[in-house]
Scaffold this active site. Sequence first.
Site, short mmCIF file in Angstrom:
data_model
loop_
_atom_site.label_atom_id
_atom_site.label_comp_id
_atom_site.label_asym_id
_atom_site.label_seq_id
_atom_site.Cartn_x
_atom_site.Cartn_y
_atom_site.Cartn_z
N LYS A 92 0.89 -1.28 -0.20
CA LYS A 92 -0.05 0.04 -0.10
C LYS A 92 0.82 1.30 0.02
O LYS A 92 0.64 2.11 -0.84
CB LYS A 92 -0.92 -0.01 0.99
CG LYS A 92 -1.77 -1.00 1.61
CD LYS A 92 -2.54 -0.68 2.70
CE LYS A 92 -1.93 -0.43 4.03
NZ LYS A 92 -1.15 -1.72 4.58
N ARG B 32 -8.81 2.38 9.50
CA ARG B 32 -8.28 0.73 9.55
C ARG B 32 -9.27 -0.09 10.54
O ARG B 32 -9.07 -0.99 10.66
CB ARG B 32 -7.29 1.04 10.83
CG ARG B 32 -5.89 0.32 10.74
CD ARG B 32 -5.07 0.25 9.69
NE ARG B 32 -3.99 -0.11 10.00
CZ ARG B 32 -2.77 0.21 9.44
NH1 ARG B 32 -2.77 1.36 8.54
NH2 ARG B 32 -1.53 -0.24 9.50
N ARG C 71 11.99 -5.74 5.15
CA ARG C 71 12.19 -4.04 5.06
C ARG C 71 13.06 -4.05 6.64
O ARG C 71 13.34 -3.24 6.93
CB ARG C 71 10.97 -3.48 5.31
CG ARG C 71 10.77 -1.95 5.66
CD ARG C 71 9.51 -1.41 5.41
NE ARG C 71 8.57 -2.04 6.33
CZ ARG C 71 7.21 -1.60 6.37
NH1 ARG C 71 6.80 -0.95 5.35
NH2 ARG C 71 6.47 -2.06 6.89
N ARG D 86 12.62 -1.07 11.18
CA ARG D 86 11.64 -0.38 11.64
C ARG D 86 11.15 -1.24 12.75
O ARG D 86 11.15 -2.48 12.95
CB ARG D 86 10.39 -0.25 10.72
CG ARG D 86 9.54 0.98 10.75
CD ARG D 86 8.53 0.99 9.78
NE ARG D 86 7.46 0.48 10.01
CZ ARG D 86 6.27 0.28 9.14
NH1 ARG D 86 6.46 1.02 7.90
NH2 ARG D 86 5.10 -0.09 9.61
N ARG E 268 -0.01 -7.86 13.58
CA ARG E 268 -0.41 -6.98 12.80
C ARG E 268 -1.45 -7.65 11.71
O ARG E 268 -2.51 -7.10 11.36
CB ARG E 268 0.60 -6.18 11.82
CG ARG E 268 1.32 -5.15 12.81
CD ARG E 268 2.72 -4.70 12.42
NE ARG E 268 3.04 -4.16 11.05
CZ ARG E 268 4.00 -4.19 10.54
NH1 ARG E 268 5.09 -4.64 11.06
NH2 ARG E 268 4.13 -3.58 9.38
P1 B4P Z 1 3.91 -1.76 2.52
O1 B4P Z 1 2.62 -2.82 2.33
O2 B4P Z 1 3.69 -0.64 1.61
O3 B4P Z 1 3.68 -1.55 4.12
P2 B4P Z 1 3.11 -0.33 4.97
O4 B4P Z 1 2.32 0.46 4.11
O5 B4P Z 1 4.23 0.20 5.78
O6 B4P Z 1 2.06 -1.12 5.78
P3 B4P Z 1 1.79 -1.25 7.39
O7 B4P Z 1 0.33 -1.61 7.39
O8 B4P Z 1 2.64 -2.35 7.82
O9 B4P Z 1 2.26 0.00 8.10
P4 B4P Z 1 1.46 1.40 8.32
O10 B4P Z 1 2.59 2.55 8.50
O11 B4P Z 1 0.20 1.53 7.69
O12 B4P Z 1 5.12 -2.36 2.17
C1 B4P Z 1 5.82 -3.26 2.86
C2 B4P Z 1 7.32 -3.57 2.33
O13 B4P Z 1 7.24 -4.30 1.13
C3 B4P Z 1 8.09 -2.21 1.98
O14 B4P Z 1 9.46 -2.44 2.56
C4 B4P Z 1 8.05 -2.29 0.52
O15 B4P Z 1 9.36 -1.96 -0.18
C5 B4P Z 1 8.12 -3.85 0.11
N1 B4P Z 1 7.36 -4.00 -1.05
C6 B4P Z 1 6.18 -2.99 -1.62
N2 B4P Z 1 5.75 -3.71 -2.63
C7 B4P Z 1 6.55 -4.77 -3.12
C8 B4P Z 1 6.73 -5.85 -4.11
N3 B4P Z 1 5.77 -5.95 -5.22
N4 B4P Z 1 7.62 -6.68 -4.01
C9 B4P Z 1 8.50 -6.87 -2.95
N5 B4P Z 1 8.71 -5.97 -2.03
C10 B4P Z 1 7.54 -4.82 -2.05
O16 B4P Z 1 1.03 1.23 9.92
C11 B4P Z 1 2.12 1.13 10.77
C12 B4P Z 1 1.45 0.89 12.32
O17 B4P Z 1 0.92 2.40 12.70
C13 B4P Z 1 0.10 0.11 12.50
O18 B4P Z 1 0.54 -1.33 12.90
C14 B4P Z 1 -0.57 1.00 13.66
O19 B4P Z 1 -0.19 0.74 14.91
C15 B4P Z 1 -0.46 2.42 13.33
N6 B4P Z 1 -1.43 2.92 12.31
C16 B4P Z 1 -1.06 3.49 11.04
N7 B4P Z 1 -2.47 3.92 10.75
C17 B4P Z 1 -3.29 3.68 11.72
C18 B4P Z 1 -4.67 3.95 11.88
N8 B4P Z 1 -5.64 4.46 11.01
N9 B4P Z 1 -5.22 3.62 13.04
C19 B4P Z 1 -4.67 3.22 14.31
N10 B4P Z 1 -3.22 2.83 14.07
C20 B4P Z 1 -2.72 2.94 12.89
#
Ligand code: B4P
Length: 189
Positions: free
Chosen positions: A15, A90, A127, A133, A144
Amino acid sequence: MGRRLLFLGPPGAGKGTQAEMLARTLGVPHISTGAMLRDNVERGTELGMKAQAIMAAGDLVPDDLVVAMVKDRLGQDDAACGFLLDGFPRNVGQARALDEALGAGALELALLVEADEEELVARLLQRAIEEGREDDNEQTIRNRLQVYRDETEPLVGYYPDNGVIVVAVDGMGTVDEVFSRIVKALATN
Ligand code: B4P
């Protein structure tokens, strides 16, 4: 008026990666609640201090804190002409709060990016090596994924019931392959 979109999908589906590329292409702000929360943790704000341990455990930061942060961000000038939400809402409570803030019919479409569970875990562990992270360790990743299934996945049903179409995109393959699928999906929806 630019597009008003949101990304849904489990952690690791891509995402954040895809939202950043798409926001640049569409010329709308990329609003990632994860990135905003991490920025608050880094700066040691009151919100950051409340969020840090919760994020490190892979749980959701309380709705009232996240909703206030997003409302504030959506109120800024650059979001008046469209936006791309990533990681928010979420859960159903956050989705209702967003509907209230934006008014009915404001959201156009949700993109659901999906990938196999083994692939999700592998990407997040990769990652961990690259970025260090705090929440990218195996135990937190499993939590998660569980939180996603329990809290976030119900939105895949909530949105169609509330007039927003959900378009599923296969998140397996390279970043560019996934991006082309998203661009194609948007051209026809
Ligand atoms: P992503 O899937 O992009 O990971 P993300 O967006 O960081 O998702 P996540 O849900 O974990 O974290 P968020 O920041 O929203 O990619 C993951 C990895 O895969 C990257 O390293 C990327 O390079 C790699 N990748 C992508 N595409 C690829 C491909 N095609 N091939 C190979 N590799 C690839 O949330 C983090 C925390 O914040 C949550 O756990 C929660 O505690 C809090 N939070 C965030 N939003 C919230 C909300 N609305 N409400 C409550 N808590 C919240």
